[in-house]
Design a protein around this motif. Structure first.
Motif, PDB file in Angstrom:
ATOM      1  N   VAL A 343       0.850  -1.183   0.000  1.00  9.03           N
ATOM      2  CA  VAL A 343       0.000   0.000   0.000  1.00  9.03           C
ATOM      3  C   VAL A 343       0.890   1.239   0.000  1.00  9.03           C
ATOM      4  CG1 VAL A 343      -1.908  -1.137   1.165  1.00  9.03           C
ATOM      5  CG2 VAL A 343      -0.174   0.014   2.532  1.00  9.03           C
ATOM      6  N   ILE A 344       0.395   2.297  -0.609  1.00  6.00           N
ATOM      7  CA  ILE A 344       1.130   3.561  -0.653  1.00  6.00           C
ATOM      8  C   ILE A 344       0.436   4.548   0.273  1.00  6.00           C
ATOM      9  CG2 ILE A 344       2.027   5.398  -2.123  1.00  6.00           C
ATOM     10  CD1 ILE A 344       1.773   3.507  -4.494  1.00  6.00           C
ATOM     11  N   LEU A 345       1.118   4.955   1.334  1.00  5.64           N
ATOM     12  CA  LEU A 345       0.555   5.883   2.306  1.00  5.64           C
ATOM     13  C   LEU A 345       0.625   7.318   1.786  1.00  5.64           C
ATOM     14  CD1 LEU A 345       2.213   4.374   5.502  1.00  5.64           C
ATOM     15  CD2 LEU A 345      -0.033   3.855   4.554  1.00  5.64           C
ATOM     16  N   ASP A 346      -0.136   8.213   2.402  1.00  8.66           N
ATOM     17  CA  ASP A 346      -0.120   9.622   1.979  1.00  8.66           C
ATOM     18  C   ASP A 346       1.267  10.237   2.095  1.00  8.66           C
ATOM     19  OD1 ASP A 346      -2.761   9.544   1.388  1.00  8.66           O
ATOM     20  OD2 ASP A 346      -3.454  10.623   3.165  1.00  8.66           O
ATOM     21  N   SER A 347       2.090   9.705   2.997  1.00  9.99           N
ATOM     22  CA  SER A 347       3.447  10.214   3.184  1.00  9.99           C
ATOM     23  C   SER A 347       4.364   9.833   2.035  1.00  9.99           C
ATOM     24  CB  SER A 347       4.040   9.649   4.477  1.00  9.99           C
ATOM     25  OG  SER A 347       4.101   8.231   4.412  1.00  9.99           O
ATOM     26  N   GLY A 348       3.905   8.911   1.152  1.00  8.69           N
ATOM     27  CA  GLY A 348       4.742   8.437   0.058  1.00  8.69           C
ATOM     28  C   GLY A 348       5.388   7.098   0.341  1.00  8.69           C
ATOM     29  N   TYR A 349       5.352   6.637   1.590  1.00  6.52           N
ATOM     30  CA  TYR A 349       5.934   5.336   1.926  1.00  6.52           C
ATOM     31  C   TYR A 349       5.137   4.212   1.267  1.00  6.52           C
ATOM     32  CZ  TYR A 349       9.192   6.948   5.529  1.00  6.52           C
ATOM     33  OH  TYR A 349      10.231   7.533   6.199  1.00  6.52           O
ATOM     34  N   LYS A 350       5.869   3.263   0.682  1.00  2.34           N
ATOM     35  CA  LYS A 350       5.257   2.031   0.190  1.00  2.34           C
ATOM     36  C   LYS A 350       5.506   0.957   1.240  1.00  2.34           C
ATOM     37  CE  LYS A 350       5.790   3.002  -4.761  1.00  2.34           C
ATOM     38  NZ  LYS A 350       6.385   2.538  -6.036  1.00  2.34           N
ATOM     39  N   VAL A 351       4.443   0.355   1.722  1.00  2.37           N
ATOM     40  CA  VAL A 351       4.567  -0.613   2.809  1.00  2.37           C
ATOM     41  C   VAL A 351       4.048  -1.972   2.352  1.00  2.37           C
ATOM     42  CG1 VAL A 351       3.940  -1.154   5.186  1.00  2.37           C
ATOM     43  CG2 VAL A 351       4.223   1.237   4.493  1.00  2.37           C
ATOM     44  N   CYS A 352       4.897  -2.983   2.406  1.00  2.34           N
ATOM     45  CA  CYS A 352       4.502  -4.354   2.124  1.00  2.34           C
ATOM     46  C   CYS A 352       3.880  -4.922   3.403  1.00  2.34           C
ATOM     47  CB  CYS A 352       5.700  -5.186   1.688  1.00  2.34           C
ATOM     48  SG  CYS A 352       5.306  -6.937   1.451  1.00  2.34           S
TER      49      CYS A 352
END
Length: 424
Positions: A343-352
Motif C-alpha cells: 500500500v502507498i501511504l499519503d506520506s509516500g511510503y510504500k509498505v509491504c
C-alpha cells in the motif's frame, strides 16, 4: 566525462542554509580539493551526513574522483549498516557524531578492486516493500536525469529553493543537486513546523516536499497566499486528492506531482496543477507501457540496470516491472494500485503488509500478529506472549512510518476470517 560538472561547479550562485548554518555554495566548492586528497586512496565511501553542509564537498569530490558513493540517512540500523558495508565493498565511512565530522577506514570483506569506468551513486530503497535494496545509479544516468527533469522545472540561478526530502532519498538527491548546480539560495528543513516558519519568513520560488506535508500546508490560508507567488511546488511518491488540484487551479498555484522510484533515479512522469490527473507527461527518452495485467513497465536511459548485489533491475528487453497498476486516459497516466500486498501511504511510503508482519513478529514479546489496511491507516492486531515486558516503543523502533500504524492488542486472531486478507 566530468568537464560539464566542473564548469557548473565553477559557476554556482547563492548560499545553503541548514538550520542556523549558512555557507556560500562557492565556499563549499572550494573545499572539494581537500576532500580529494582524503578520498583518493579509497574506492567506496559511505556518507551519512545528509543534514550537514559538509555533505556537499564530499559528494562532489567522490563523483569527480570516480568513486562509488553510498548515500545513507544519518541514522541507520547497525545490523543493516554492516550488511551495506559488506555488499558495497565499502572501505571508508564518513558520518556525524559528537558535533563533528567523523571518518574511518573500513576493513572490507572483499579484496576485489572495483575499477569503475565512471562514478556510481548507491541509494537504498526504503525496505518498506521488502528488504532494502541498493540501486546502482551510474554518473551518466544521474546527470541525464538531471537535464531531463530541469527541462520540466527550468530552475534558474535566481530561484530560491526549499527542501524537505533529504539526499538519501532518490528524489530528494536529484532535486537538491539540481538546485545546487543551477539554482540560487537553498533552505533545508526536516519537519513541518520549520517548513511553515521558513515559508513565512522567506520568499521561496521552488519547493519540494512529500504529499502529506503539502496537504497539511493547504489547510493554511497564509500558505495559499504565499504559494501563489511561487514558480512551482514539486511533490511525489504518494496520492494527492483531486480537491487539492482543484484548489490549486482556483488559486493559480503551480503543483508538479511526479511519478518515479529509486530504480529510475527519480521521476519518469509528472503532471501539473492544470491537468486533471495525479501523474502524466513522460519525461523525454523514457518509455512507459502497460502489461496485459495493467502493470506499469518503464524503459529508458535513466532506468538503472542493476542492484548492488548484482540482481538485474530490468528484463531482457530493458523493461523495469514496477508492480504498480495503472491506465492511460487521453495520454495521461493514472496510478490505480499495486499487484502485490503493498500500500502507498499519503506520506509516500510504500509498505509491504506481509513484510510488516514479519518485522513485528521478530519482537520477542509478540506471539502473533495480523495487519489490515483501511483508509490510509494500518491496523496492527497483535497477540502478546510476554505481556510484562512489552513496550509500544519496541514497535516504534522497528517502523519509521509509525504514525500510520494503529496497534490493537487482542487475545487471539481469527484467521478463518482474516487469513491472507490484508486490505479492508
Amino acid at each position: 566525462m566530468y568537464e560539464d560538472l566542473k564548469t557548473q561547479l565553477e559557476n554556482v550562485r547563492g548560499c545553503i542554509y541548514y538550520g542556523k548554518e549558512k555557507k556560500l555554495k562557492s565556499e563549499l566548492v572550494s573545499e572539494i580539493a581537500q576532500w580529494n586528497k582524503l578520498l583518493k586512496d579509497h574506492q567506496c565511501i559511505i556518507i551519512r551526513l545528509n543534514e550537514y553542509l559538509e555533505w556537499w564537498p564530499i559528494f562532489f569530490a567522490g563523483i569527480l574522483n570516480c568513486k562509488r558513493l553510498v548515500i545513507l540517512d544519518k541514522e541507520v540500523n547497525p545490523e543493516l549498516l554492516t550488511k551495506i558495508k559488506n555488499e558495497t565493498m565499502c572501505d571508508f565511512e564518513i558520518w556525524y557524531e559528537n558535533e563533528s565530522i567523523q571518518s574511518e577506514n573500513v576493513e572490507s570483506v572483499s579484496t576485489k578492486v572495483l575499477n569503475l569506468k565512471e562514478s556510481e551513486i548507491v541509494i537504498y530503497t526504503t525496505g518498506t516493500t521488502g528488504n532494502p535494496k541498493g540501486v546502482v545509479i551510474s554518473y551518466n544516468a544521474f546527470i541525464k536525469n538531471q537535464k531531463l527533469i530541469n527541462e520540466k522545472f527550468m530552475i534558474e540561478n535566481k530561484d530560491v529553493s526549499l527542501h524537505v526530502l533529504n539526499q538519501s532519498h532518490s528524489m530528494g538527491l536529484a532535486f537538491a543537486v539540481l538546485c545546487f548546480l543551477t539554482g540560487g539560495d537553498m533552505y533545508t528543513v526536516n519537519n513541518s513546523l520549520l517548513l511553515y516558519k521558513e515559508l513565512l519568513r522567506k520568499k521561496i520560488d521552488v519547493m519540494m516536499l512529500p504529499p502529506n506535508m503539502l496537504i497539511t500546508l493547504f489547510d493554511s490560508i497564509d500558505f495559499l497566499e504565499i504559494a501563489q507567488g511561487m514558480k512551482f511546488i514539486a511533490t511525489g511518491g504518494g496520492y494527492l486528492a483531486q480537491k487539492y488540484y482543484d484548489l490549486a487551479l482556483l488559486k493559480k498555484i503551480h503543483i508538479i506531482n511526479g511519478y518515479g522510484m529509486t530504480e529510475c533515479v527519480s521521476g519518469v512522469a509528472s503532471g501539473s496543477f492544470n491537468e486533471t490527473t495525479t501523474n502524466s507527461g513522460v519525461i523525454p527518452f523514457t518509455e512507459i507501457k502497460l502489461a496485459d495485467n495493467g502493470e506499469i513497465l518503464i524503459r529508458g536511459e535513466t532506468v538503472c540496470r542493476k542492484y548492488i548485489n548484482g540482481e538485474s533491475i530490468c528484463d531482457g528487453e530493458g523493461w523495469y516491472h514496477t508492480k504498480d497498476i495503472g491506465h492511460f486516459d487521453n495520454n495521461r497516466l493514472y496510478i490505480d494500485g499495486r499487484l502485490d500486498n503493498v500500500v502507498i501511504l499519503d506520506s509516500g511510503y510504500k509498505v509491504c503488509l506481509e513484510d510488516l508482519e514479519k518485522r513485528v513478529l521478530q519482537i520477542e514479546e509478540i506471539k502473533d500478529c495480523n495487519v489490515r489496511y483501511n483508509n490510509n491507516c494500518l491496523n496492527l492486531y497483535i497477540v502478546l506472549g510476554k505481556k510484562e515486558n512489552f513496550r509500544i516503543k519496541t514497535i516504534e523502533e522497528k517502523l519509521y512510518f509509525y504514525e500510520h500504524v494503529k496497534i490493537i492488542i487482542v487475545d487471539e486472531i481469527n484467521y478463518k476470517k482474516n487469513k491472507k486478507k490484508y486490505k479492508e
